[in-house]
Design an enzyme around this catalytic site. Structure first.
Site, PDB file in Angstrom:
ATOM      1  N   LYS A  32      15.940  34.910  20.429  1.00  0.00           N
ATOM      2  CA  LYS A  32      17.167  35.480  19.881  1.00  0.00           C
ATOM      3  C   LYS A  32      18.354  34.564  20.165  1.00  0.00           C
ATOM      4  O   LYS A  32      18.629  34.216  21.311  1.00  0.00           O
ATOM      5  CB  LYS A  32      17.427  36.856  20.491  1.00  0.00           C
ATOM      6  CG  LYS A  32      18.629  37.550  19.879  1.00  0.00           C
ATOM      7  CD  LYS A  32      18.712  38.994  20.330  1.00  0.00           C
ATOM      8  CE  LYS A  32      19.514  39.193  21.571  1.00  0.00           C
ATOM      9  NZ  LYS A  32      20.962  39.040  21.413  1.00  0.00           N
ATOM     10  N   ASP A  59      21.082  36.880  15.672  1.00  0.00           N
ATOM     11  CA  ASP A  59      21.696  38.189  15.916  1.00  0.00           C
ATOM     12  C   ASP A  59      23.214  38.082  15.768  1.00  0.00           C
ATOM     13  O   ASP A  59      23.938  38.036  16.751  1.00  0.00           O
ATOM     14  CB  ASP A  59      21.299  38.642  17.328  1.00  0.00           C
ATOM     15  CG  ASP A  59      21.762  40.048  17.631  1.00  0.00           C
ATOM     16  OD1 ASP A  59      22.003  40.807  16.677  1.00  0.00           O
ATOM     17  OD2 ASP A  59      21.871  40.379  18.817  1.00  0.00           O
ATOM     18  N   LYS A  61      25.037  40.223  13.699  1.00  0.00           N
ATOM     19  CA  LYS A  61      25.577  41.595  13.533  1.00  0.00           C
ATOM     20  C   LYS A  61      26.695  41.681  12.501  1.00  0.00           C
ATOM     21  O   LYS A  61      27.836  42.049  12.814  1.00  0.00           O
ATOM     22  CB  LYS A  61      26.089  42.125  14.872  1.00  0.00           C
ATOM     23  CG  LYS A  61      25.025  42.240  15.951  1.00  0.00           C
ATOM     24  CD  LYS A  61      25.599  42.932  17.185  1.00  0.00           C
ATOM     25  CE  LYS A  61      24.578  43.237  18.246  1.00  0.00           C
ATOM     26  NZ  LYS A  61      24.057  42.086  18.970  1.00  0.00           N
ATOM     27  N   ASP A  64      30.921  44.294   7.195  1.00  0.00           N
ATOM     28  CA  ASP A  64      32.063  44.020   6.319  1.00  0.00           C
ATOM     29  C   ASP A  64      31.788  44.752   5.006  1.00  0.00           C
ATOM     30  O   ASP A  64      30.847  45.549   4.931  1.00  0.00           O
ATOM     31  CB  ASP A  64      32.196  42.491   6.119  1.00  0.00           C
ATOM     32  CG  ASP A  64      33.642  42.066   5.850  1.00  0.00           C
ATOM     33  OD1 ASP A  64      34.291  42.726   5.003  1.00  0.00           O
ATOM     34  OD2 ASP A  64      34.119  41.097   6.454  1.00  0.00           O
ATOM     35  N   THR A 122      24.667  50.067  22.467  1.00  0.00           N
ATOM     36  CA  THR A 122      24.407  50.898  23.659  1.00  0.00           C
ATOM     37  C   THR A 122      25.646  51.006  24.545  1.00  0.00           C
ATOM     38  O   THR A 122      25.690  51.837  25.441  1.00  0.00           O
ATOM     39  CB  THR A 122      23.225  50.341  24.481  1.00  0.00           C
ATOM     40  OG1 THR A 122      23.346  48.932  24.549  1.00  0.00           O
ATOM     41  CG2 THR A 122      21.908  50.726  23.875  1.00  0.00           C
ATOM     42  N   ARG A 214      17.597  38.190  30.763  1.00  0.00           N
ATOM     43  CA  ARG A 214      17.654  37.752  32.160  1.00  0.00           C
ATOM     44  C   ARG A 214      16.366  37.847  32.959  1.00  0.00           C
ATOM     45  O   ARG A 214      16.098  36.941  33.761  1.00  0.00           O
ATOM     46  CB  ARG A 214      18.795  38.496  32.874  1.00  0.00           C
ATOM     47  CG  ARG A 214      20.147  37.963  32.443  1.00  0.00           C
ATOM     48  CD  ARG A 214      21.262  38.889  32.746  1.00  0.00           C
ATOM     49  NE  ARG A 214      21.253  40.037  31.855  1.00  0.00           N
ATOM     50  CZ  ARG A 214      22.158  41.011  31.864  1.00  0.00           C
ATOM     51  NH1 ARG A 214      23.146  40.965  32.745  1.00  0.00           N
ATOM     52  NH2 ARG A 214      22.094  42.000  31.014  1.00  0.00           N
TER      53      ARG A 214
HETATM   54  O1  C5P Z   1      19.448  39.944  29.825  1.00  0.00           O
HETATM   55  P1  C5P Z   1      19.046  41.144  29.028  1.00  0.00           P
HETATM   56  O2  C5P Z   1      17.553  41.383  29.004  1.00  0.00           O
HETATM   57  O3  C5P Z   1      19.837  42.368  29.387  1.00  0.00           O
HETATM   58  O4  C5P Z   1      19.450  40.735  27.539  1.00  0.00           O
HETATM   59  C1  C5P Z   1      19.312  41.600  26.465  1.00  0.00           C
HETATM   60  C2  C5P Z   1      19.804  40.958  25.204  1.00  0.00           C
HETATM   61  O5  C5P Z   1      19.869  41.952  24.213  1.00  0.00           O
HETATM   62  C3  C5P Z   1      21.201  40.361  25.304  1.00  0.00           C
HETATM   63  O6  C5P Z   1      21.245  39.247  24.403  1.00  0.00           O
HETATM   64  C4  C5P Z   1      22.094  41.477  24.831  1.00  0.00           C
HETATM   65  O7  C5P Z   1      23.281  41.033  24.237  1.00  0.00           O
HETATM   66  C5  C5P Z   1      21.209  42.128  23.771  1.00  0.00           C
HETATM   67  N1  C5P Z   1      21.511  43.521  23.512  1.00  0.00           N
HETATM   68  C6  C5P Z   1      21.507  44.519  24.485  1.00  0.00           C
HETATM   69  N2  C5P Z   1      21.766  45.810  24.139  1.00  0.00           N
HETATM   70  C7  C5P Z   1      22.042  46.111  22.895  1.00  0.00           C
HETATM   71  C8  C5P Z   1      22.034  45.138  21.902  1.00  0.00           C
HETATM   72  C9  C5P Z   1      21.762  43.837  22.261  1.00  0.00           C
HETATM   73  O8  C5P Z   1      21.251  44.262  25.644  1.00  0.00           O
HETATM   74  N3  C5P Z   1      22.262  47.370  22.575  1.00  0.00           N
END
Ligand code: C5P
Length: 244
Positions: A32, A59, A61, A64, A122, A214
């Site tokens: 991603k 991604d 998003k 518009d 979220t 992460r």
């Molecule tokens: O590091 P982590 O596993 O939390 O990363 C999750 C990824 O998914 C990040 O790129 C974050 O921006 C994305 N994301 C999220 N929650 C969402 C939409 C996207 O954590 N609702």
């Protein structure tokens, strides 16, 4: 089953992102790329990834008016991403035109990107929904409705939290793809993610793909972390209801 894990390349620059892809390439095929990396490194970086046979989930998003989103989607499709995103609250007509634009681009390129709709960020909780957006429904009701609107418009799938996946699967059936971020294996701390699920729980709840950042990219051994998470996700698939 293809690899159900999408690695979020939330890394500061091109070099560290490419190093991560090179390390993970035997196990993970989808990565991603979010706004930060795309706006700093641009479309050349996406081409570099695809030339390494990495599939890209772009991604960005979009949200518009329908015509503008359709044009943006058409432009982005020229980079041949495997997946791209728009915001479902942009409404049925925006989703329909974006979905058509992707279909047309696919017939020109020979490969159609999967178009996903973000149901509800979220970061938006019940209070924000009610007080700022003046929406009386609960986040779950809102998300499920957005998934239905997206599906009716021709969108391929939705991004939602693992907690909503099960209800979306029940309402929308097998044909709608569900992608869930917010994944934390039991052996990793929660960090700033509040509504989390393990890889196995998310897939068992109906997710087709999980997005993981992460727990993999900050691990001292990203390959080992990715392999463990992929194994856990596959274990979840075995325990899903047979009708899914
Ligand atoms: O590091 P982590 O596993 O939390 O990363 C999750 C990824 O998914 C990040 O790129 C974050 O921006 C994305 N994301 C999220 N929650 C969402 C939409 C996207 O954590 N609702």
């Amino acid at each position: 089953m293809n690899c159900p894990v999408i690695v979020a390349l939330d890394l500061p620059d091109r070099d560290s992102a490419l190093r991560m892809v090179d390390r993970l390439r035997d196990y993970v095929d989808l990565y991603k790329v979010g706004m930060e990396l795309f706006y700093s490194e641009g479309s050349r970086f996406v081409r570099e990834l695809t030339s390494r046979e990495a599939k890209v989930f772009l991604d960005l998003k979009f949200h518009d008016i329908p015509n503008t989103v359709a044009s943006a989607v058409r432009q982005l499709a020229r980079l041949r991403p495997a997946m791209m995103t728009v915001h479902a609250p942009g409404g049925f007509e925006m989703l329909r035109q974006a979905s058509r634009a992707v279909g047309e681009a696919g017939s020109v390129n020979g490969s159609k990107p999967i178009l996903l709709a973000i149901t509800l960020l979220t970061s938006i909780d019940e209070k924000t929904l009610r007080e700022d957006l003046m929406v009386a429904e609960s986040p779950l009701e809102y998300v499920v409705n957005m998934a239905r609107v997206s599906q009716a418009s021709g969108i391929d799938g939705v991004v939602a939290s693992p907690r909503e996946a099960e209800r979306i699967r029940e309402v929308c059936g097998r044909d709608l793809l569900i992608v869930t971020p917010g994944i934390r294996p039991s052996w990793f701390g929660h960090g700033d993610q509040k509504r989390v699920a393990t890889p196995s729980q998310a897939i068992r709840a109906g997710a087709d793909y999980i997005v993981v950042g992460r727990p993999i990219i900050e691990s001292p051994d990203p390959v080992d972390a990715a392999r463990r998470i992929i194994d856990e996700a596959r274990e979840g698939a075995v325990r899903r209801p047979a009708s899914w």
